[in-house]
Design a protein around this motif. Structure first.
Motif, short mmCIF file in Angstrom:
data_model
loop_
_atom_site.label_atom_id
_atom_site.label_comp_id
_atom_site.label_asym_id
_atom_site.label_seq_id
_atom_site.Cartn_x
_atom_site.Cartn_y
_atom_site.Cartn_z
N ILE A 1 -16.91 2.58 5.81
CA ILE A 1 -15.61 3.23 5.92
C ILE A 1 -14.90 3.25 4.58
CG2 ILE A 1 -13.32 3.06 6.98
CD1 ILE A 1 -14.77 1.86 9.46
N ALA A 2 -15.03 2.18 3.82
CA ALA A 2 -14.37 2.10 2.51
C ALA A 2 -14.84 3.21 1.57
CB ALA A 2 -14.62 0.73 1.89
N LYS A 3 -16.06 3.70 1.78
CA LYS A 3 -16.59 4.75 0.91
C LYS A 3 -15.85 6.07 1.06
CE LYS A 3 -21.27 2.78 0.78
NZ LYS A 3 -22.70 2.97 1.17
N THR A 4 -15.06 6.22 2.13
CA THR A 4 -14.28 7.45 2.30
C THR A 4 -13.14 7.53 1.28
OG1 THR A 4 -12.71 6.47 3.87
CG2 THR A 4 -14.74 7.44 4.78
N GLY A 5 -12.81 6.42 0.66
CA GLY A 5 -11.70 6.39 -0.28
C GLY A 5 -10.35 6.13 0.36
N ALA A 6 -10.35 5.94 1.69
CA ALA A 6 -9.09 5.66 2.38
C ALA A 6 -8.55 4.29 1.98
CB ALA A 6 -9.30 5.70 3.89
N THR A 7 -7.23 4.16 1.98
CA THR A 7 -6.61 2.84 1.87
C THR A 7 -6.88 2.11 3.18
OG1 THR A 7 -4.86 3.61 0.40
CG2 THR A 7 -4.43 1.59 1.66
N ALA B 1 -10.96 7.93 9.14
CA ALA B 1 -10.58 7.40 7.84
C ALA B 1 -10.44 8.51 6.80
CB ALA B 1 -11.60 6.37 7.37
N GLU B 2 -11.31 9.50 6.85
CA GLU B 2 -11.20 10.63 5.93
C GLU B 2 -9.88 11.37 6.14
OE1 GLU B 2 -14.66 12.96 6.63
OE2 GLU B 2 -16.01 11.59 5.56
N ALA B 3 -9.50 11.55 7.40
CA ALA B 3 -8.23 12.23 7.69
C ALA B 3 -7.05 11.40 7.22
CB ALA B 3 -8.12 12.52 9.18
N ALA B 4 -7.12 10.08 7.39
CA ALA B 4 -6.06 9.21 6.91
C ALA B 4 -5.95 9.28 5.39
CB ALA B 4 -6.31 7.78 7.37
N GLN B 5 -7.10 9.30 4.72
CA GLN B 5 -7.09 9.40 3.26
C GLN B 5 -6.45 10.70 2.81
OE1 GLN B 5 -8.91 11.47 0.99
NE2 GLN B 5 -8.09 10.35 -0.78
N SER C 1 0.85 -1.19 0.00
CA SER C 1 0.00 0.00 0.00
C SER C 1 0.88 1.24 0.00
CB SER C 1 -0.90 0.02 1.24
OG SER C 1 -1.76 -1.11 1.29
N ALA C 2 0.62 2.16 -0.92
CA ALA C 2 1.37 3.41 -0.94
C ALA C 2 1.04 4.23 0.30
CB ALA C 2 1.02 4.20 -2.20
N SER C 3 2.05 4.87 0.87
CA SER C 3 1.86 5.68 2.06
C SER C 3 2.80 6.89 2.00
CB SER C 3 2.14 4.86 3.33
OG SER C 3 1.81 5.60 4.49
N SER C 4 2.29 8.03 2.41
CA SER C 4 3.09 9.25 2.39
C SER C 4 4.21 9.24 3.41
CB SER C 4 2.20 10.47 2.61
OG SER C 4 1.65 10.43 3.93
N MET C 5 4.09 8.35 4.38
CA MET C 5 5.13 8.18 5.40
C MET C 5 4.97 6.79 5.99
SD MET C 5 3.58 10.59 8.46
CE MET C 5 5.03 10.35 9.45
N PRO C 6 5.96 6.30 6.73
CA PRO C 6 5.89 4.91 7.22
C PRO C 6 4.99 4.78 8.44
CG PRO C 6 7.94 5.92 7.91
CD PRO C 6 7.27 6.91 7.00
N LEU C 7 3.70 5.05 8.23
CA LEU C 7 2.73 5.08 9.32
C LEU C 7 1.38 4.62 8.82
CD1 LEU C 7 2.11 8.04 11.79
CD2 LEU C 7 0.24 7.16 10.40
N ALA C 8 0.71 3.83 9.64
CA ALA C 8 -0.70 3.49 9.43
C ALA C 8 -1.46 3.81 10.70
CB ALA C 8 -0.86 2.02 9.05
N VAL C 9 -2.74 4.13 10.56
CA VAL C 9 -3.59 4.35 11.73
C VAL C 9 -3.96 3.00 12.30
CG1 VAL C 9 -5.80 5.24 12.55
CG2 VAL C 9 -4.47 6.54 10.87
N ALA C 10 -3.64 2.79 13.57
CA ALA C 10 -3.86 1.50 14.23
C ALA C 10 -5.35 1.19 14.35
CB ALA C 10 -3.23 1.51 15.62
N PRO C 11 -5.70 -0.11 14.44
CA PRO C 11 -7.10 -0.46 14.66
C PRO C 11 -7.52 -0.11 16.09
CG PRO C 11 -5.71 -2.42 14.77
CD PRO C 11 -4.83 -1.30 14.35
#
Length: 365
Positions: free
Chosen positions: A119-125, A96-100, A70-80
């Protein structure tokens, strides 16, 4: 946010604490037992000192990377994280919108208060986090729903055979309000999370009813055969378990003590990270979770062997402070801090960060 724009995650945490009822703040900020592991996570991160490089000739470091493809702007994902509508009416939508907008993956919890499809409808990865449940049919259904919703990875949390003893929640007799539910779970046990019992946590009672305590390696191998998505195990501390994960076909592990919310007395994640990373060299990706709250922490994690990090509580603080804008501010601050740390450490890209060396310091008592 009505006050001056916060300059650190700690500033946002203070805003969140001021806005939340005490029992909600305790639910977010608390740990298990005497909270020794919760405190140790922060102390151990602060003891990691980076040996910066010089004369790198960079002014604009490149923080972009890929996390499990998954492409990411930095080496970070939002934890569950569960039940985000506790903190803001928009809950997981806002986060999710903020993450997107920030260009980082968002991990959907089994205990999300909004469904993965919405949540997927936000377009977030999106990635999907799976708690192993007593009903095999529900587990299989959740995997299928995550795949159909376009999630790009599955993350199994493996350190919750039972929920840790979270004393703040017990003392507060913590319950979910009627309008916040586990959107992916619809059986009769769901109501237990709304039933107040003095001296106990309703969320603990609910998870005891629906989580399967006997999760084992055969279940992970079954899941590996069931899905073609990248598979992540979250909650690894011992290198022996990391090796077994790779042998079972797992694509990545998250070195994590659940943010100090499970075994009180578990090792700080940053201390466990180097040995796990060494054991998995070339075999699986390694991420770090538990205690990350600054861009410097991200630099420390990558220099200690991680490929990326998961960030939890800071996102919840942002959500409580100001919904999607608050989460966006948290992610913006972490990005700004991380890129500044890269520049000061003499790093042009993520590979250079991972090539840094570290030493450990001991703080004066």
């Amino acid at each position: 946010m009505t006050r001056d724009e916060p300059l650190t995650v700690a500033d946002i945490a203070r805003l969140a604490q001021a806005r939340l009822p005490r029992e909600l703040w305790d639910y977010v900020a608390g740990g298990s037992g005497a909270e020794t592991t919760l405190a140790a996570n922060r102390a151990a991160l602060d003891e990691v000192a980076v040996l910066s490089r010089v004369l790198a000739g960079t002014t604009e470091p490149d923080s972009a990377t890929r996390l499990l493809g998954s492409a990411s702007s930095m080496p970070l994902a939002v934890a569950p994280m569960a039940y985000q509508r506790l903190l803001h009416p928009d809950g997981e939508f806002a986060a999710a919108e903020a993450a997107q907008a920030a260009g980082v993956p968002y991990v959907v919890s089994t205990l999300a208060s909004v469904s993965v499809e919405e949540i997927a409808k936000t377009g977030a990865t999106t990635w999907f986090q799976l708690y192993w449940l007593r009903s095999p049919g529900v587990v299989e259904s959740l995997v299928a729903r995550a795949e159909d919703a376009g999630c790009e990875a599955l993350m199994v949390t493996v350190d919750v055979p039972v929920m840790g003893r979270r004393l703040r929640d017990a003392r507060n007799s913590f319950v979910l309000p009627d309008d916040v539910v586990a959107a992916h779970l619809t059986d009769g046990a769901v109501g237990r999370a709304h039933d107040r019992v003095p001296g106990s946590s309703a969320i603990a009672a609910h998870t005891a009813a629906v989580f399967a305590p006997g999760l084992g390696w055969p279940d992970i191998e079954w899941l590996r055969d069931r899905t073609s998505l990248p598979l992540v195990l979250k909650g690894i501390l011992d290198p022996r378990d990391a090796v077994r994960a790779a042998e079972s076909g797992v694509d990545a592990v998250v070195v994590s003590n659940h943010g100090g919310r499970q075994l009180d007395g578990a090792a700080p994640s940053i201390l466990a990270l180097p040995a796990v990373a060494e054991a998995l060299t070339g075999r699986a990706a390694v991420y770090l979770d538990s205690g990350i709250s600054t861009g410097t922490d991200i630099l420390r994690a990558l220099a200690s062997g991680a490929d990326g990090v998961l960030v939890g509580r800071p996102v919840l603080y942002g959500l409580a402070a100001d919904g999607a804008r608050g989460v966006g501010r948290v992610l913006s601050l972490l990005t700004e801090e991380f890129r500044a740390a890269m520049t000061l450490a003499g790093c042009t890209d993520i590979a250079a960060v991972r090539a840094l060396s570290t030493v450990r310091t001991v703080r004066a008592s």
